[in-house]
Design an enzyme around this catalytic site. Structure first.
Site, PDB file in Angstrom:
ATOM      1  N   LYS A  44      -8.164  -1.980   4.186  1.00 52.79           N
ATOM      2  CA  LYS A  44      -7.783  -2.480   2.859  1.00 52.79           C
ATOM      3  C   LYS A  44      -8.368  -3.860   2.555  1.00 52.79           C
ATOM      4  O   LYS A  44      -8.092  -4.431   1.495  1.00 52.79           O
ATOM      5  CB  LYS A  44      -6.253  -2.546   2.742  1.00 52.79           C
ATOM      6  N   SER A  66      -6.521   2.940  -5.530  1.00 56.64           N
ATOM      7  CA  SER A  66      -6.560   1.553  -5.077  1.00 56.64           C
ATOM      8  C   SER A  66      -7.675   0.744  -5.722  1.00 56.64           C
ATOM      9  O   SER A  66      -7.524  -0.461  -5.946  1.00 56.64           O
ATOM     10  CB  SER A  66      -6.677   1.495  -3.549  1.00 56.64           C
ATOM     11  N   ARG A 110     -16.936   6.070  -7.134  1.00 54.98           N
ATOM     12  CA  ARG A 110     -16.221   4.951  -6.504  1.00 54.98           C
ATOM     13  C   ARG A 110     -17.054   4.371  -5.367  1.00 54.98           C
ATOM     14  O   ARG A 110     -17.715   5.105  -4.635  1.00 54.98           O
ATOM     15  CB  ARG A 110     -14.861   5.412  -5.999  1.00 54.98           C
ATOM     16  N   ASP A 166       0.839  -1.200   0.000  1.00 54.14           N
ATOM     17  CA  ASP A 166       0.000   0.000   0.000  1.00 54.14           C
ATOM     18  C   ASP A 166       0.876   1.253   0.000  1.00 54.14           C
ATOM     19  O   ASP A 166       1.740   1.428   0.858  1.00 54.14           O
ATOM     20  CB  ASP A 166      -0.904  -0.019   1.233  1.00 54.14           C
ATOM     21  N   ARG A 209     -15.740   3.617   5.330  1.00 51.96           N
ATOM     22  CA  ARG A 209     -15.779   2.380   4.536  1.00 51.96           C
ATOM     23  C   ARG A 209     -15.446   1.180   5.418  1.00 51.96           C
ATOM     24  O   ARG A 209     -14.805   1.298   6.456  1.00 51.96           O
ATOM     25  CB  ARG A 209     -14.800   2.449   3.364  1.00 51.96           C
ATOM     26  N   ASP A 214     -16.302   2.106  -2.502  1.00 55.24           N
ATOM     27  CA  ASP A 214     -16.007   1.679  -1.136  1.00 55.24           C
ATOM     28  C   ASP A 214     -16.500   2.660  -0.077  1.00 55.24           C
ATOM     29  O   ASP A 214     -17.035   2.255   0.954  1.00 55.24           O
ATOM     30  CB  ASP A 214     -14.516   1.377  -0.951  1.00 55.24           C
ATOM     31  N   ARG A 220      -7.358  15.094   0.333  1.00 53.91           N
ATOM     32  CA  ARG A 220      -6.659  13.797   0.364  1.00 53.91           C
ATOM     33  C   ARG A 220      -6.196  13.399  -1.034  1.00 53.91           C
ATOM     34  O   ARG A 220      -5.058  12.982  -1.216  1.00 53.91           O
ATOM     35  CB  ARG A 220      -7.589  12.734   0.962  1.00 53.91           C
ATOM     36  N   ASP A 221      -7.080  13.529  -2.010  1.00 54.07           N
ATOM     37  CA  ASP A 221      -6.721  13.259  -3.397  1.00 54.07           C
ATOM     38  C   ASP A 221      -6.261  14.528  -4.112  1.00 54.07           C
ATOM     39  O   ASP A 221      -5.824  14.476  -5.265  1.00 54.07           O
ATOM     40  CB  ASP A 221      -7.905  12.645  -4.151  1.00 54.07           C
ATOM     41  N   HIS A 268     -12.638   9.465  -6.280  1.00 49.04           N
ATOM     42  CA  HIS A 268     -14.007   9.143  -5.857  1.00 49.04           C
ATOM     43  C   HIS A 268     -15.050   9.905  -6.666  1.00 49.04           C
ATOM     44  O   HIS A 268     -16.197   9.453  -6.782  1.00 49.04           O
ATOM     45  CB  HIS A 268     -14.193   9.458  -4.368  1.00 49.04           C
TER      46      HIS A 268
END
Length: 415
Positions: free
Chosen positions: A359, A63, A283, A8, A196, A285, A151-152, A121
């Site tokens: 994960k 991911s 996305r 990861d 998630r 999750d 975060r992204d 996402h």
């Protein structure tokens, strides 16, 4: 046995001062790479752009798409690309869109999701297109419940996206007589709504409470009352200025929830019975739990929803095809067939998959082509090591997460 390890956060990039994997000089990984090269058993795989089913080379991998591609052994047209293509016309010709816009003449449309162009996402361009199309269809009442990213994309970049959203809402509102297009509520993605793998249902509850009830539960939002933070503001831009001043050590992803109120302090964007609710994230999750909170009946027990409105709920995609979460979507899902696990099961090969909570779904759900559960319980075994909640403090204190425990458990199985 053959052991496949997914590291990861590790990847191959230029050797320079911004490459933390290069700077760490990991002895064991570098040794394994050198040995593989010597035996001509080394190859590099692309993990971004069209190689993993994303629109173009500028789209970074993530991911979901990475585990889909590795588990399937093929290129899968991913959510971002499918939504991009569908928004060129097919989405707005679909039966679901016609149903939504017809009902939206009388009921409020609520759009919620991640407000950025990170492309992992969601993408803000999808939201802005939907706002424009709802206005063109003559839908008078629309509310957006927006989650800041950090975060992204850069941790302090939300003001740029908030301005884009507020400008688009003002333009849509001005396009029709009596139109009302406003922000209703929101917060930071890692603290509000987007949990998630059942890691922390309070994250979901913070978002649900603000969207549905127009309130903030101070028992799970201790930030209220600290440093002048109230949680109730007249606009999203006002909230962003206030929350940044109150909590300068937090970033966009960790901000507490907020509710937009009128001059009398009443919430202006509560979700009610019969309203249309659309999750514009593509996305799955981090969309499953909040979707369940909206679509499940009285047997739902994962959190206290209070009086739950009965809504017409849509995802941008179906987030879990196996169990149908949700039942309706704006865009048809990618179909992933003939994944590696199917081939191995058909060949009678036993498999063991294991990871920690954050994960676990990557090594099972994404790996198996977005399928929940086992393909063949007689040949497969999945195990999960329970993670601590992914708070900023916990991540900073323990960046290795459960890697040592995963390594120990894997060694036992291999031995």
């Amino acid at each position: 046995p053959l052991c496949l390890l997914v590291l990861d956060g590790y990847g191959i990039y230029d050797e320079y001062e911004g490459n933390c994997a290069y700077l760490a000089n990991p002895e064991n990984i570098n040794g394994a790479i050198a040995q593989a090269k010597q035996k001509q058993l080394y190859v590099q795989l692309k993990a971004h752009g069209p190689a993993v089913g994303l629109p173009d080379e500028t789209d970074m991998g993530n991911s979901e798409v990475g585990h889909n591609a590795l588990g399937a052994g093929q290129i899968i047209a991913q959510g971002a690309k499918m939504v991009n293509d569908s928004m060129q016309g097919k989405l707005f010709e679909s039966k679901n869109w016609q149903t939504i816009t017809a009902a939206a003449k009388e009921k409020t449309v609520h759009l919620f999701g991640l407000l950025s162009d990170g492309g992992v996402h969601s993408n803000i361009t999808h939201l802005l297109t939907l706002l424009r199309k709802f206005a063109e269809a003559g839908c008078p009442n629309v509310r957006v419940h927006a989650l800041t990213d950090g975060r992204d994309v850069a941790g302090d970049s939300s003001p740029k996206y908030i301005k884009m959203l507020e400008d688009a809402l003002a333009q849509a509102e001005a396009s029709g007589s009596g139109f009302s297009y406003r922000v209703g509520s929101g917060g930071g993605r890692m603290y509000v709504t987007m949990d998630r793998y059942n890691s922390d249902w309070n994250i979901v509850k913070r978002g649900y409470d603000s969207m549905v009830h127009g309130k903030i539960d101070e028992s799970i939002v201790p930030e209220v009352g600290k440093n002048g933070y109230t949680g109730y503001y007249k606009s999203m831009s006002e909230w962003r200025e206030a929350v940044g001043a109150s909590f300068p050590d937090k970033s966009d992803q960790n901000y507490p929830p907020f509710v937009i109120v009128d001059a009398d302090g009443n919430p202006t964007g509560k979700i009610g019975d019969g309203d249309i609710v659309i999750n514009f994230n593509f996305r799955g999750d981090r969309a499953i739990e909040i979707s369940r909170a909206f679509i499940e009946g009285d047997d739902f027990k994962d959190m206290d929803r209070g009086v739950a409105p009965k809504v017409d709920y849509y995802g941008m995609l179906i987030y879990d095809n196996d169990v149908g979460i949700p039942k309706q979507s704006l865009v048809p899902n990618p179909e992933i067939h003939n994944v590696m696990s199917e081939y191995l099961v058909a060949s009678g090969v036993t498999m063991y998959a294991m990871s920690e909570t954050h994960k676990y779904g990557h090594m099972t759900f994404f790996w198996n082509g977005n399928r929940s559960g086992y393909l063949d319980t007689s040949l497969e075994k999945y195990e999960e090591i329970t993670s601590e909640p992914a708070t900023p403090e916990q991540i900073a204190k323990n960046p290795a997460m459960k890697a040592p425990e995963i390594a120990d458990a894997t060694k036992i199985k291999v031995d």
